[in-house]
Design a protein around this motif. Structure first.
Motif, PDB file in Angstrom:
ATOM      1  N   ILE A   1      -5.938 -13.312  -5.517  1.00 28.42           N
ATOM      2  CA  ILE A   1      -6.129 -12.091  -4.726  1.00 28.42           C
ATOM      3  C   ILE A   1      -5.768 -12.385  -3.276  1.00 28.42           C
ATOM      4  CG2 ILE A   1      -7.809 -10.347  -3.999  1.00 28.42           C
ATOM      5  CD1 ILE A   1      -9.570 -11.221  -6.358  1.00 28.42           C
TER       6      ILE A   1
ATOM      7  N   PHE B   1      -3.265  -6.407  -1.427  1.00 30.07           N
ATOM      8  CA  PHE B   1      -3.392  -5.157  -0.659  1.00 30.07           C
ATOM      9  C   PHE B   1      -3.900  -4.015  -1.529  1.00 30.07           C
ATOM     10  CE2 PHE B   1      -1.258  -7.066   2.855  1.00 30.07           C
ATOM     11  CZ  PHE B   1      -0.233  -7.833   2.330  1.00 30.07           C
ATOM     12  N   ALA B   2      -4.922  -4.264  -2.320  1.00 28.96           N
ATOM     13  CA  ALA B   2      -5.395  -3.235  -3.246  1.00 28.96           C
ATOM     14  C   ALA B   2      -6.911  -3.132  -3.225  1.00 28.96           C
ATOM     15  CB  ALA B   2      -4.914  -3.571  -4.655  1.00 28.96           C
ATOM     16  N   GLY B   3      -7.408  -2.024  -3.696  1.00 30.56           N
ATOM     17  CA  GLY B   3      -8.843  -1.836  -3.883  1.00 30.56           C
ATOM     18  C   GLY B   3      -9.541  -1.288  -2.646  1.00 30.56           C
TER      19      GLY B   3
ATOM     20  N   LYS C   1      -6.811   0.031   5.327  1.00 34.49           N
ATOM     21  CA  LYS C   1      -7.083   0.040   3.896  1.00 34.49           C
ATOM     22  C   LYS C   1      -7.621   1.380   3.443  1.00 34.49           C
ATOM     23  CE  LYS C   1      -8.316  -4.698   4.195  1.00 34.49           C
ATOM     24  NZ  LYS C   1      -9.457  -5.454   4.623  1.00 34.49           N
TER      25      LYS C   1
ATOM     26  N   ASP D   1     -10.097   1.333  -6.298  1.00 30.19           N
ATOM     27  CA  ASP D   1     -10.930   0.648  -7.284  1.00 30.19           C
ATOM     28  C   ASP D   1     -10.634   1.143  -8.701  1.00 30.19           C
ATOM     29  OD1 ASP D   1     -13.995   0.337  -5.281  1.00 30.19           O
ATOM     30  OD2 ASP D   1     -12.145  -0.845  -5.324  1.00 30.19           O
TER      31      ASP D   1
ATOM     32  N   ILE E   1      -3.247  -9.803  -7.442  1.00 29.60           N
ATOM     33  CA  ILE E   1      -3.544  -8.573  -6.714  1.00 29.60           C
ATOM     34  C   ILE E   1      -3.263  -8.779  -5.238  1.00 29.60           C
ATOM     35  CG2 ILE E   1      -5.328  -6.865  -6.262  1.00 29.60           C
ATOM     36  CD1 ILE E   1      -7.000  -8.203  -8.435  1.00 29.60           C
TER      37      ILE E   1
ATOM     38  N   ASP F   1      -5.451 -10.291   0.649  1.00 30.48           N
ATOM     39  CA  ASP F   1      -5.509  -9.082   1.478  1.00 30.48           C
ATOM     40  C   ASP F   1      -6.160  -7.905   0.769  1.00 30.48           C
ATOM     41  OD1 ASP F   1      -2.790 -10.647   2.425  1.00 30.48           O
ATOM     42  OD2 ASP F   1      -3.869  -9.692   4.073  1.00 30.48           O
ATOM     43  N   CYS F   2      -7.311  -8.146   0.158  1.00 32.79           N
ATOM     44  CA  CYS F   2      -8.079  -7.068  -0.460  1.00 32.79           C
ATOM     45  C   CYS F   2      -9.481  -7.049   0.142  1.00 32.79           C
ATOM     46  CB  CYS F   2      -8.180  -7.278  -1.975  1.00 32.79           C
ATOM     47  SG  CYS F   2      -6.591  -7.176  -2.813  1.00 32.79           S
TER      48      CYS F   2
ATOM     49  N   ARG G   1       0.790  -1.226   0.000  1.00 35.25           N
ATOM     50  CA  ARG G   1       0.000   0.000   0.000  1.00 35.25           C
ATOM     51  C   ARG G   1       0.827   1.283   0.000  1.00 35.25           C
ATOM     52  NH1 ARG G   1      -2.738  -2.609   4.111  1.00 35.25           N
ATOM     53  NH2 ARG G   1      -4.357  -3.992   3.314  1.00 35.25           N
TER      54      ARG G   1
ATOM     55  N   CYS H   1      -9.333 -11.944   2.415  1.00 36.06           N
ATOM     56  CA  CYS H   1     -10.266 -10.945   1.887  1.00 36.06           C
ATOM     57  C   CYS H   1     -11.474 -10.880   2.822  1.00 36.06           C
ATOM     58  CB  CYS H   1     -10.643 -11.290   0.442  1.00 36.06           C
ATOM     59  SG  CYS H   1      -9.245 -11.227  -0.676  1.00 36.06           S
TER      60      CYS H   1
END
Lengths: 598, 194
Positions: free
Chosen positions: A489, A466-468, B27, A446, A464, A491-492, A411, A517
């Motif tokens: 995916i 740690f995203a979104g 996040k 996103d 992917i 950790d999203c 991140r 997730c």
């Protein structure tokens, strides 16, 4: 159509001959679906089969369908198993496949396996069941020992290829090399670089002496320079060499011998190994650099700074380069100026625990993209990246088919602007129309997924982490990427809404992996109910109830038998790891108790 | 230095439990991660290997502070490289890694001494791994020998805890088993700075 109906009057042999020109697996799969006659002709004449997920079909069925099979490629565990995200004993067993082939496909000559568990017994069976067996390639496999290798060496009458890449092999001593019979002279390719233990050097020398066809030889770290020199004097036709340990004294006979041996190898195109490489030994390599197309220095943290620059500046024909980030932006700048033909670059992190003397940043990547416009494949670990760098890189290199960028800190935003890296990665998908594989990192919202869904039409594999921000991110990808085959995916913040947004999509893909997730058991159950053609598997290693005593810091774990929990009522529990894949083989019969098939 | 890890409860040595502590908040935040880690105390930054039992060690070693144990102590599988890369594929390399713990810090680290050539190199690395927040909020080095608040100790091959810096570097490297950064009591601080 007239042409089509005319095909029915062709004898089978003619159709079979026509099919022999179809080498691409998807094409052969397609023709087999046209009609029963073609199905039969195709299956009997099929020589190579690729099974991307060993659980997508039962081994018996595959073996029975293709009795004439000569070459089988199998892949087992999901890709994230490479990063310890899949527990040991998960599966991917080679045994059932080898047994099935032994029953139905006696002509098997080649077996290639990736991320599978192979036992010594299976290797024994392999070499006894297939009299024509010629080539064994094992990548990232485990479960066997050097005894298994001895069995392969001993029994294969005409072994051509034994290629062991990054496997976990139990070392039971160096005698396996002695097991190659004296009359075995057929070796073309031998790679045991991943073996950690000693090897019998005399046996190695003798083996090489009686293998006139040897083109590829990759040694392990236990092989010293003396042996390397002797071997190279025996194989002037070597094209691909992985050195052993490259430590030598300047005035030693070994060193002098190495120099002259290397100079004789005019056909050498690919070099790897370089363990403990001293600057002196690197000097010996300079004369052959000009012809090198492949160079792998990723196991050589000692090759950095000026040593690296001195070496790389000679490698003007290089197509593939794997290095550690200790070469620094400075080293990459020299690569950019010297290696104009470069197509593939991989830069690995050299020291994960403290930033070493040099690491790479966006500057190195921009330099490479400026100097090497033919670059089409990238794996780059770095400490920071900016949007403007990514935009520049994609302008300079529009031909990327594989683009994997890993910013080591999850991140992390663009340090110049403190913004997410959506625009940078977005530029890559917009410009690189042939992008098939993509891995993204850093701070991402996103928006990046909007771009991926909109532009990455050729994309087949997406990773992917740690995203979104919301379910919408994953939904963009599922809706937009028409050719997506593998989605992984971790950790999203994607939840059941994303998982269930387009359930039929998963039938068009090989697999989906989601870990850490926001999905729940209820969502996974819903997916399983709606799509019976998929295996929906949950991995829950323990459902631990913790008792915490704050004052003395003692915690107890009460680990429950997982199987009792699957239907005990609380479907709102978050699912830690989900693996979904299409299959015609039904639920796994060999699943361990921490894998629940819903 | 206090590390208030406002985390869920759980056993530290799981390698597969979710890192889902305060990730929900993290996040949505666009702050840089290092600052997050030390201000909001979510998860500590990566660069941690599978050092099982780190937390247990630091809990048992004279830690008198009360703190929560995190549900996980490390980021599994990150960065995404196969583990054979980090060790250079050789068993001999493992001998040069030593565990480093700091009093009050739950998560231990590991340092490859073979990549360092002097005490100064080592202190630079330790600074990076364990930045120390002064009461006034500024970040400074916890480990440099002239720092006022901490001292760096190590356990030698005889099991004794020694103050770092007395031996020549090469001798130190051969005898060190693990390193610990401890805080000075007020008295010790005064004595040192006197």
């Amino acid at each position: 159509m007239k042409v089509q109906s005319a095909m029915f009057y062709f004898p089978e042999e003619v159709i079979e001959h026509i099919f022999s020109f179809l080498t691409h697996h998807p094409d052969r799969n397609t023709v087999s679906t046209v009609c029963k006659a073609w199905y039969k002709i195709e299956r009997l004449s099929r020589r190579e089969v690729f099974v991307g997920n060993c659980y997508a079909i039962r081994p018996d069925r595959a073996a029975a369908r293709f009795p004439g099979l000569r070459s089988l490629t199998l892949k087992g565990k999901p890709h994230f198993a490479d990063f310890d995200l899949v527990p040991p004993d998960w599966g991917g067993l080679a045994g059932p496949w080898i047994e099935a082939m032994a029953r139905s496909c006696p002509n098997l000559e080649e077996l290639r396996m990736k991320r599978m568990v192979v036992s010594d017994e299976s290797l024994e069976l392999l070499v006894h069941a297939f009299p024509n067996f010629k080539a064994l390639v094992l990548v990232s496999c485990e479960g066997f020992s050097t005894d298994g290798l001895a069995a392969v060496a001993r029994s294969c009458k005409s072994l051509r290829e034994l290629d062991l890449q990054e496997n976990e092999i139990e070392d039971r001593g160096p005698r396996w090399l002695n097991s190659f019979p004296d009359m075995c002279t057929s070796l073309v390719s031998l790679n045991f670089a991943c073996l950690k233990g000693e090897v019998n050097l005399k046996s190695l020398e003798r083996l090489v002496c009686r293998s006139p066809n040897l083109k590829c030889l990759r040694l392990n770290r236990a092989v010293p320079v003396e042996t390397l020199a002797k071997i190279m004097n025996q194989c002037p036709n070597l094209e691909d060499l992985g050195t052993g340990s490259l430590l030598a004294d300047q005035f030693s006979e070994a060193y002098v011998s190495l120099i002259s041996a290397l100079q004789k190898c005019k056909k050498l195109r690919c070099l790897s190994g370089f363990w403990d490489a001293s600057p002196l030994c690197l000097l010996a390599v300079y004369p052959i650099c000009a012809n090198l197309t492949g160079l792998n220095l990723s196991y050589a943290p000692t090759v950095q700074g000026q040593d690296f620059i001195n070496l790389i500046q000679h490698c003007v024909k290089l197509l593939r380069l794997w290095v550690l980030d200790s070469v620094g932006d400075k080293g990459l700048a020299v690569v950019a100026s010297a290696c104009k033909e470069l197509q593939e670059l991989r830069v690995f992190p050299s020291d994960l625990f403290a930033a070493g003397p040099a690491t790479v940043t966006e500057e190195g990547l921009v330099a490479i993209s400026t100097g090497c416009p033919k670059l089409n494949s990238l794996l780059y670990f770095c400490h920071s990246m900016t949007n403007s760098a990514l935009i520049t890189v994609s302008k300079n290199c529009p031909n990327f088919t594989r683009f994997r960028l890993c910013i080591l800190e999850p991140r992390k935003p663009d340090p110049a602007t403190n913004e997410p890296l959506d625009e940078g990665f977005g530029a890559v998908v917009k410009t690189c129309k042939n992008l098939r594989r993509f891995s993204i990192s850093g701070l991402l919202t996103d928006q990046v997924f909007y771009y991926i869904g909109k532009y990455a039409k050729a994309l087949e594999m997406l990773s992917i982490a740690f995203a979104g921000d919301t379910d919408q991110g994953m939904t963009y990808v599922l809706n937009g990427c028409k050719n997506l085959r593998k989605l992984e995916i971790r950790d999203c913040p994607f939840g059941d809404g994303a998982l269930l947004a387009d359930v039929t999509k998963y039938e068009t893909m090989r697999s989906l992996w989601m870990s850490s997730c926001d999905i729940s058991l209820r969502g996974c159950k819903a997916l399983a109910t709606k799509m019976p053609s998929l295996n929906v598997e949950i991995i829950n290693e323990w459902e631990a109830e913790m008792e915490e005593n704050l004052n003395n810091g003692v915690a107890e774990v009460i680990s429950n038998n997982n199987n009792k929990h699957i239907n005990n009522g609380n479907d709102e529990r978050k699912v830690e790891k989900l693996y979904v894949y299409r299959t015609v083989g039904g639920p796994r019969t060999d699943a361990p108790d921490f894998v629940w098939t819903l | 230095m206090e590390m208030e890890l406002e985390l869920g409860l759980g056993l530290p040595c799981s390698t597969t439990e979710a890192v889902d502590l305060k990730l929900g908040d993290a996040k949505r935040s666009k702050k840089r991660r290092f600052e997050e880690a030390f201000e909001e105390q979510t998860t500590l930054p990566l660069f941690d290997d599978g050092s099982d039992g780190e937390v247990a060690d630091s809990c048992n070693d004279n830690c008198k502070q009360v703190f929560y144990r995190p549900r996980t102590k490390e980021l599994v599988g990150w960065p995404p490289v196969k583990c054979s890369w980090t060790k250079g594929g050789s068993d001999t390399d493992e001998g040069s890694y030593v565990k480093v713990t700091m009093e009050g810090v739950v998560i231990g680290r590991k340092v490859d001494l073979s990549l360092h050539h002097s005490y100064e190199d080592l202190f630079n690395t330790l600074d990076r791994m364990f930045p120390y927040k002064q009461p006034d909020g500024s970040i400074s080095s916890a480990s440099s020998s002239n720092h006022h608040h901490h001292m760096v100790t190590y356990e030698d091959e005889d099991g004794d805890w020694m103050l770092i810096g007395d031996l020549p570097w090469e001798v130190f490297v051969k005898s060190v088993k693990r390193i610990k950064i401890v805080g000075l009591s007020k008295q010790e601080e005064t004595a040192r700075n006197y």
